[in-house]
Write an enzyme that holds these catalytic residues in place. Sequence first.
Site, mmCIF file in Angstrom:
data_model
loop_
_atom_site.group_PDB
_atom_site.id
_atom_site.type_symbol
_atom_site.label_atom_id
_atom_site.label_comp_id
_atom_site.label_asym_id
_atom_site.label_seq_id
_atom_site.Cartn_x
_atom_site.Cartn_y
_atom_site.Cartn_z
ATOM 1 N N HIS A 1 18.628 -49.953 -29.587
ATOM 2 C CA HIS A 1 18.573 -50.064 -28.127
ATOM 3 C C HIS A 1 19.959 -50.144 -27.487
ATOM 4 O O HIS A 1 20.104 -49.901 -26.294
ATOM 5 C CB HIS A 1 17.714 -51.258 -27.706
ATOM 6 C CG HIS A 1 18.285 -52.601 -27.986
ATOM 7 N ND1 HIS A 1 17.912 -53.363 -29.066
ATOM 8 C CD2 HIS A 1 19.194 -53.342 -27.320
ATOM 9 C CE1 HIS A 1 18.554 -54.522 -29.046
ATOM 10 N NE2 HIS A 1 19.352 -54.530 -27.988
ATOM 11 N N ASP B 1 14.271 -50.470 -34.475
ATOM 12 C CA ASP B 1 15.393 -50.861 -33.611
ATOM 13 C C ASP B 1 16.702 -50.891 -34.384
ATOM 14 O O ASP B 1 17.535 -51.779 -34.188
ATOM 15 C CB ASP B 1 15.131 -52.208 -32.932
ATOM 16 C CG ASP B 1 16.117 -52.481 -31.795
ATOM 17 O OD1 ASP B 1 16.679 -51.511 -31.257
ATOM 18 O OD2 ASP B 1 16.330 -53.661 -31.466
ATOM 19 N N SER C 1 22.998 -58.539 -29.827
ATOM 20 C CA SER C 1 22.171 -57.496 -30.429
ATOM 21 C C SER C 1 22.979 -56.625 -31.379
ATOM 22 O O SER C 1 24.049 -56.132 -31.036
ATOM 23 C CB SER C 1 21.566 -56.608 -29.344
ATOM 24 O OG SER C 1 20.478 -57.206 -28.730
#
Length: 414
Positions: free
Chosen positions: A157, A187, A263
């Site tokens: 992402h 992801d 992330s």
Amino acid sequence: MSNTEHSSCESWYAPLKREQPRKTGRKRKKNAWRAAAVLVLVLVLILGSSIAFSGSDSGQTYSQGEMPEDWEDFFRGYFEDAETVSVDTDIPRAALEPDFSLELQAPGDTELSLQQLYERCADTIVAITGTVKDGSGYYWGTGVIASPNGLIVTNAHIIDGCDSAKVTLYNDESYEAKLVGVDAISDLALLKIDAEELPAATFGDISSIAVGDQVAAIGNPLGEDFRSTLTNGIISAIDRGLNYNGRTMSLLQTNTAINQGNSGGALFNMYGQVVGITNMKMMSYYSSIEGIGFAIPSTTVKTVVDSLAANGEVRGRPSIGITVGAIPEDVSGHYDIPAGLYVSGVQENSDAQAKGVQVGDILTAVNGTPVSTTEEVSQIKDSMQVGDSMVLSLWRDGESLEVEIELMDTNDLY
């Protein structure tokens, strides 16, 4: 839980489309509104992606007295439309690395202190800046050096919607990155930079990991000002199944502080080994939630990264081609409908669509095994292979029927 507050823990998080709001590139002013904006940003949740089919139950809320007379009207408001999970990126492609394989090492003999862990591992963490296609700004995230010759593991992402990506090393050297492969369902993405003799991270085998084990995260929360931040905590749960956009992820849960920008970073055990790639945290619209973060397990990372290195994508992942969501017990009792899972979407070109599975069906069993959660369906599906036949037991308009469908490759459907 009552119908006035029908959200489960899974529906308390709402992953963002992308990692960061767009930044204009203007010099930031350190004033009161900026501080307030940062506080708000801290509360916003990190994105997660998913695997191939479970449901979301975060739609409209009803109280018992105002529930629609027709149960189908209720579910049309209760379940959100599922989105196709994909990554839209124009980052230039790198050559595949078919000889690369991520090794998972057994835990060491002596645990490190947090100071020792940071000294040993901080240099294996990089910052990733993804430039938005229309040039209006950029997205910020973290990555982990997977090989001395410049392979970087991160979240998919982070690069969604980008046409270029820059990797900044621990010593502030920056490189333009190319994309080896990306997998929206897990992801995960694999980038490549033109560098040699980099300090690669060690990835750990988590077969013996246990709730209560000490862990630490190193990442770049909230932007460049907080690069190489260390936070610590414990493993709070293992194999935590979370739903998002009609799909399910099985993740490690931790109370280690994780924020936007973390992330794609590493969750380390106390031997300095990467046991997970951090990718989301949980929030609630109903109450305060603290210390519930998640990471993609190293076993998943190895499977996906090895496939991305060799093929640029992940093949052979079976998909049913339907989106389902759990039916609350009080709702099934109120409408006198079977317990099971509501079919809120049927993927175009799937065998399920060809065999007549419809939105509004209630899935009551798979291969003869009763199901009431998406995780139960996932366990059955994941034990099978692309091309295998699966029998879906459905309830429709007061009648029970069985439909035999063929599992298809997820890449061919999504």
